[in-house]
Design an enzyme around this catalytic site. Structure first.
Site, PDB file in Angstrom:
ATOM      1  CG  HIS A 151      -1.939   0.957   1.391  1.00 14.97           C
ATOM      2  ND1 HIS A 151      -1.694   2.266   1.704  1.00 14.97           N
ATOM      3  CD2 HIS A 151      -3.290   0.843   1.276  1.00 14.97           C
ATOM      4  CE1 HIS A 151      -2.848   2.928   1.772  1.00 14.97           C
ATOM      5  NE2 HIS A 151      -3.834   2.081   1.517  1.00 14.97           N
ATOM      6  CG  ASP A 228       0.403  -2.256   6.080  1.00 16.86           C
ATOM      7  OD1 ASP A 228      -0.583  -2.393   6.828  1.00 16.86           O
ATOM      8  OD2 ASP A 228       0.376  -1.595   5.027  1.00 16.86           O
ATOM      9  CD  GLN A 231      -7.116  -4.486   3.914  1.00  8.08           C
ATOM     10  OE1 GLN A 231      -8.058  -5.218   4.211  1.00  8.08           O
ATOM     11  NE2 GLN A 231      -7.288  -3.219   3.605  1.00  8.08           N
ATOM     12  CE  LYS A 254      -8.003   0.135   5.635  1.00 10.34           C
ATOM     13  NZ  LYS A 254      -6.749   0.100   4.912  1.00 10.34           N
ATOM     14  CB  CYS A 392      -3.631   3.174  -1.657  1.00 12.13           C
ATOM     15  SG  CYS A 392      -4.870   4.407  -1.306  1.00 12.13           S
TER      16      CYS A 392
HETATM   17  C1  LIG Z   1      -5.824   0.808   4.540  1.00 15.11           C
HETATM   18  C2  LIG Z   1      -4.433   0.359   4.498  1.00 15.11           C
HETATM   19  C3  LIG Z   1      -3.381   1.181   4.936  1.00 15.11           C
HETATM   20  C4  LIG Z   1      -3.614   2.581   5.424  1.00 15.11           C
HETATM   21  O1  LIG Z   1      -4.487   2.608   6.519  1.00 15.11           O
HETATM   22  P1  LIG Z   1      -5.062   4.009   7.033  1.00 15.11           P
HETATM   23  O2  LIG Z   1      -6.126   3.604   7.995  1.00 15.11           O
HETATM   24  O3  LIG Z   1      -5.595   4.735   5.834  1.00 15.11           O
HETATM   25  O4  LIG Z   1      -3.943   4.724   7.686  1.00 15.11           O
HETATM   26  C5  LIG Z   1      -2.117   0.678   4.899  1.00 15.11           C
HETATM   27  N1  LIG Z   1      -1.861  -0.562   4.446  1.00 15.11           N
HETATM   28  C6  LIG Z   1      -2.837  -1.377   4.021  1.00 15.11           C
HETATM   29  C7  LIG Z   1      -2.494  -2.764   3.560  1.00 15.11           C
HETATM   30  C8  LIG Z   1      -4.156  -0.948   4.019  1.00 15.11           C
HETATM   31  O5  LIG Z   1      -5.112  -1.748   3.579  1.00 15.11           O
END
Ligand SMILES: *Cc1c(COP(=O)(O)O)cnc(C)c1O
Length: 434
Positions: A151, A228, A231, A254, A392
């Site tokens: 992302h 990260d 998800q 999320k 993104c």
């Molecule tokens: C949504 C997302 C982000 C960013 O999250 P924010 O809540 O917008 O800060 C980063 N990495 C992944 C894999 C995402 O799905």
């Protein structure tokens, strides 16, 4: 058009392990999706005169009544600024905020609550590590390993750091199914490698990456790893001790929680050695105009008034999700993914994008001859909410040779009827362009 046949995704190792450890005899039998849906008032909406079919959960999931009620209760009975006063409300708010930290600690099995930092989201968590750990530890000529599926939140902060320091970004490639090439990953390591940053689950394709193996390999080379987990946290049981990661970032919105709140888990030894990222109130020990000393973690990284209500709301969301059980959630979402994959793979003019063996419930697809923006607009007229665009992840789109995809992403409150509505919606879109 000859459609690209997708293999049926297997249950991920994490999901399998989680299912095996559940003490209910059959997670699917214990899961009553109709009852769950009653907990989410927004799912009762109609859009364009049709019942809402919400399949944009990878962008933001919806909030159950229990979380809404917790926020209202906080604002009605508990709100004050935290950490600063001895009066009743401030003590109540502080207790609830720190209890939320412990809830989040348990959710990811962090060893200590002080290793859990409240941030404004995944993006903020990653920027914290880039600006604090990164500026302290990355020097000219150093290398940072990312993957092609990241992302933008896990690319741009590292690029900014690399530009400032004269460091280099190295990128792990993937195969056409959307799986990372581990041989190529290992080949990227050298004496200049300082950090690995990898998504746990791809938001654009749903691929579940073998982060445990990647962390083990990096650690064998003395290299720390940031995961990260934006998800992964909503779909898999996350155990930062089992993973052995150094940093783990995710977002509240999320995970059925509020916006404006997220988590950075960091190993205490690393966090303690890191300089603060933002200066201000609540993060200090003493301040004079000559010198300031900093508070211990986690406060060192929580300058200013934090999003108190959002942190408490996120803890309520985690309690709600834990009450259902991550293994039950993973099993249900997997059955939705298998159903949707099978149905879309059988449709003429539909190409599935991202067919990794281990996937979370994210389905990217392309309709032959129809722009994704039109797909999203026409599906909306059927009441079906999907995401269209680059998600993104523009470098990933470039690797796939597409500008955009349409993406359906599922949560545990989705049903097989939602999958059928998506399929019927796609047929309706195709008819418009026939
Ligand atoms: C949504 C997302 C982000 C960013 O999250 P924010 O809540 O917008 O800060 C980063 N990495 C992944 C894999 C995402 O799905």
């Amino acid at each position: 058009m000859s459609q690209l046949l997708a293999p049926k995704p297997n249950l991920s190792p994490a999901a399998t392990a989680a299912t095996a450890s559940a003490n209910t005899a059959s997670p699917a039998a214990a899961f009553d999706v109709a009852r769950i849906r009653h907990d989410f008032p927004i799912l009762g909406l109609s859009v364009a005169g049709k019942p809402l079919v919400y399949l944009d959960n990878a962008a933001s999931s919806q909030m159950p009544q229990a979380v809404i009620d917790r926020l209202v209760h906080y604002q009605t009975h508990e709100h004050a600024n935290i950490h600063r006063a001895v009066h009743y409300l401030s003590e109540t708010a502080t207790a609830a905020y720190e209890a939320a930290r412990v809830t989040l600690q348990r959710f990811i099995n962090a060893p200590e609550a002080r290793e859990v930092i409240f941030t404004s989201g995944t993006t903020d968590s990653i920027n914290l590590v880039a600006q604090s750990w990164g500026r302290q530890n990355i020097k000219a000529g150093d290398e940072i390993i990312l993957t092609v599926l990241e992302h933008h939140s896990n690319i741009v902060p590292w690029q900014m750091l690399a530009q400032e320091k004269g460091a280099t970004i190295r990128v792990v490639p993937m195969n056409d199914a959307g799986e990372l090439e581990l041989d190529a990953y290992q080949a990227l390591f050298n004496a200049r490698t300082r950090l690995v940053c990898v998504g746990h689950v791809s938001n654009a394709l749903g691929s579940i990456h073998p982060v445990k193996e990647m962390i083990d390999f990096a650690h064998a080379h003395g290299v720390p790893v940031l995961v990260d987990g934006a998800q992964a946290a909503p779909h898999l049981a996350v155990d930062v001790q089992a993973l052995g990661c150094d940093f783990y970032a995710f977002s509240g919105h999320k995970l059925c929680g509020p916006t404006g709140i997220g988590i950075l888990y960091g190993r205490a030894a690393l966090l303690e050695a890191m300089p603060p990222y933002k200066g201000g109130g609540d993060m200090i020990h003493t301040v004079t105009f000559e010198k300031t000393t900093y508070a211990p973690i986690p406060n060192k990284f929580e300058a200013g008034t934090p999003p108190i209500a959002a942190a408490i709301g996120l803890a309520a969301a985690v309690d709600y999700i834990s009450g259902i059980g991550m293994s039950v959630i993973a099993a249900h979402e997997h059955s939705l993914l298998a159903d949707a994959t099978e149905q879309l793979a059988a449709m003429a003019g539909v190409r599935l994008i991202g067919t990794a063996r281990h996937k979370a419930a994210v389905l990217s697809f392309a309709l032959q001859g129809i722009h994704p923006h039109d797909v999203g607009t026409l599906l909306n007229q059927e009441g079906v909410a999907v995401r269209t665009g680059h998600h993104c992840a523009q470098p990933l789109m470039a690797r796939l040779g597409v500008a955009a995809t349409s993406r359906a992403s599922f949560a545990f409150y989705n049903t097989h009827a939602d999958v059928d509505a998506l399929v019927a919606g796609i047929r309706a879109v195709q008819k418009v362009f026939a």
